[in-house]
Design a protein around this motif. Structure first.
Motif, mmCIF file in Angstrom:
data_model
loop_
_atom_site.group_PDB
_atom_site.id
_atom_site.type_symbol
_atom_site.label_atom_id
_atom_site.label_comp_id
_atom_site.label_asym_id
_atom_site.label_seq_id
_atom_site.Cartn_x
_atom_site.Cartn_y
_atom_site.Cartn_z
ATOM 1 N N ARG A 52 -10.916 -6.990 35.204
ATOM 2 C CA ARG A 52 -9.405 -6.716 35.588
ATOM 3 C C ARG A 52 -9.270 -5.105 35.654
ATOM 4 N N GLY A 53 -9.899 -4.541 34.821
ATOM 5 C CA GLY A 53 -9.841 -3.026 34.952
ATOM 6 C C GLY A 53 -11.005 -2.232 35.875
ATOM 7 N N GLY A 54 -11.943 -2.948 36.198
ATOM 8 C CA GLY A 54 -12.759 -2.625 36.734
ATOM 9 C C GLY A 54 -13.940 -2.005 35.917
ATOM 10 N N GLY A 55 -14.029 -1.902 34.839
ATOM 11 C CA GLY A 55 -15.279 -1.381 33.946
ATOM 12 C C GLY A 55 -16.336 -2.154 33.676
ATOM 13 N N ARG A 56 -16.409 -3.605 34.078
ATOM 14 C CA ARG A 56 -17.307 -4.278 34.020
ATOM 15 C C ARG A 56 -17.778 -5.045 35.283
ATOM 16 N N THR A 57 -18.981 -5.312 35.781
ATOM 17 C CA THR A 57 -19.435 -6.120 36.695
ATOM 18 C C THR A 57 -20.516 -7.156 36.313
ATOM 19 N N ALA A 58 -20.633 -7.868 37.483
ATOM 20 C CA ALA A 58 -21.767 -8.749 37.106
ATOM 21 C C ALA A 58 -22.229 -9.219 38.701
ATOM 22 N N TYR A 59 -23.635 -9.534 38.740
ATOM 23 C CA TYR A 59 -24.426 -9.805 40.043
ATOM 24 C C TYR A 59 -25.134 -11.038 39.841
ATOM 25 N N ALA A 60 -25.117 -11.565 41.134
ATOM 26 C CA ALA A 60 -26.314 -12.631 41.282
ATOM 27 C C ALA A 60 -27.786 -11.866 41.361
ATOM 28 N N ASP A 61 -28.762 -12.344 40.496
ATOM 29 C CA ASP A 61 -30.202 -11.719 40.876
ATOM 30 C C ASP A 61 -30.443 -11.285 42.283
ATOM 31 N N SER A 62 -30.100 -12.220 43.350
ATOM 32 C CA SER A 62 -30.301 -12.050 44.585
ATOM 33 C C SER A 62 -29.643 -10.963 45.469
ATOM 34 N N GLY A 65 -28.662 -4.284 43.346
ATOM 35 C CA GLY A 65 -29.260 -3.299 44.008
ATOM 36 C C GLY A 65 -29.069 -3.386 45.476
ATOM 37 N N ARG A 66 -28.240 -4.390 46.049
ATOM 38 C CA ARG A 66 -27.858 -4.275 47.485
ATOM 39 C C ARG A 66 -26.404 -4.342 47.446
ATOM 40 N N PHE A 67 -25.683 -5.129 46.639
ATOM 41 C CA PHE A 67 -24.208 -5.286 46.780
ATOM 42 C C PHE A 67 -23.534 -4.629 45.830
ATOM 43 N N LEU A 80 -16.521 -5.924 48.464
ATOM 44 C CA LEU A 80 -17.664 -6.213 48.301
ATOM 45 C C LEU A 80 -18.715 -5.394 49.294
ATOM 46 N N GLN A 81 -19.325 -4.313 49.040
ATOM 47 C CA GLN A 81 -19.920 -3.491 49.689
ATOM 48 C C GLN A 81 -21.491 -4.194 50.048
ATOM 49 N N MET A 82 -21.924 -4.677 50.989
ATOM 50 C CA MET A 82 -23.118 -4.994 51.276
ATOM 51 C C MET A 82 -24.152 -4.322 51.990
ATOM 52 N N ASN A 83 -25.138 -3.995 51.271
ATOM 53 C CA ASN A 83 -26.428 -3.212 52.072
ATOM 54 C C ASN A 83 -27.433 -3.887 52.390
ATOM 55 N N SER A 84 -28.410 -3.474 52.993
ATOM 56 C CA SER A 84 -29.562 -4.073 53.154
ATOM 57 C C SER A 84 -29.764 -5.619 53.520
ATOM 58 N N LEU A 85 -28.816 -5.954 54.307
ATOM 59 C CA LEU A 85 -28.594 -7.582 54.538
ATOM 60 C C LEU A 85 -29.597 -8.269 55.062
#
Length: 126
Positions: A52-62, A65-67, A80-85
């Protein structure tokens, strides 16, 4: 409750896109936010989540480092910023809201999310 995702499109491998999802004030301020995606013939899968506050994030392994997931609480919008697609990133992308208290954990399963927006299509060509 309204979630509106935008920003999808077609891009070549190695390119970038930024997805946005605007939510109603009441929903956004009380929700962790997540992005999921679903490729043709596949199950919907978790991509990223932010507290909610933006202080924590989680990502799929896939996508690590890119998103990058972020939110602007003043604009009630999650990004959702997506790089190196890669071609395997091709899917319909959905934003979702998990109505939760601030200290609640971030979830990576779709059943934990209460509200969903329509998908926005991302196509990555090789």
């Amino acid at each position: 409750v309204q979630l509106q995702a935008s920003g999808g499109g077609s891009v070549q491998a190695g390119g970038s896109l930024r997805l946005s999802c605007a939510a109603s004030v009441r929903t956004f301020s009380r929700s962790h936010m997540g992005w999921f995606r679903q490729a043709p013939g596949k199950e919907r899968e978790f991509v990223a989540a932010i507290s909610r506050g933006g202080g924590r994030t989680a990502y799929a392994d896939s996508v690590k480092g890119r998103f990058t997931i972020s939110r602007d609480n003043a604009k009630n919008t999650v990004y959702l910023q997506m790089n190196s697609l890669k071609p395997e990133d091709t899917a319909a992308y959905y934003c979702a809201a998990d109505w939760a208290i601030s200290s609640a954990p971030l979830h990576d399963t779709s059943s934990q999310y209460d509200f969903w927006g329509r998908g926005t299509l991302v196509t990555v060509s090789s």
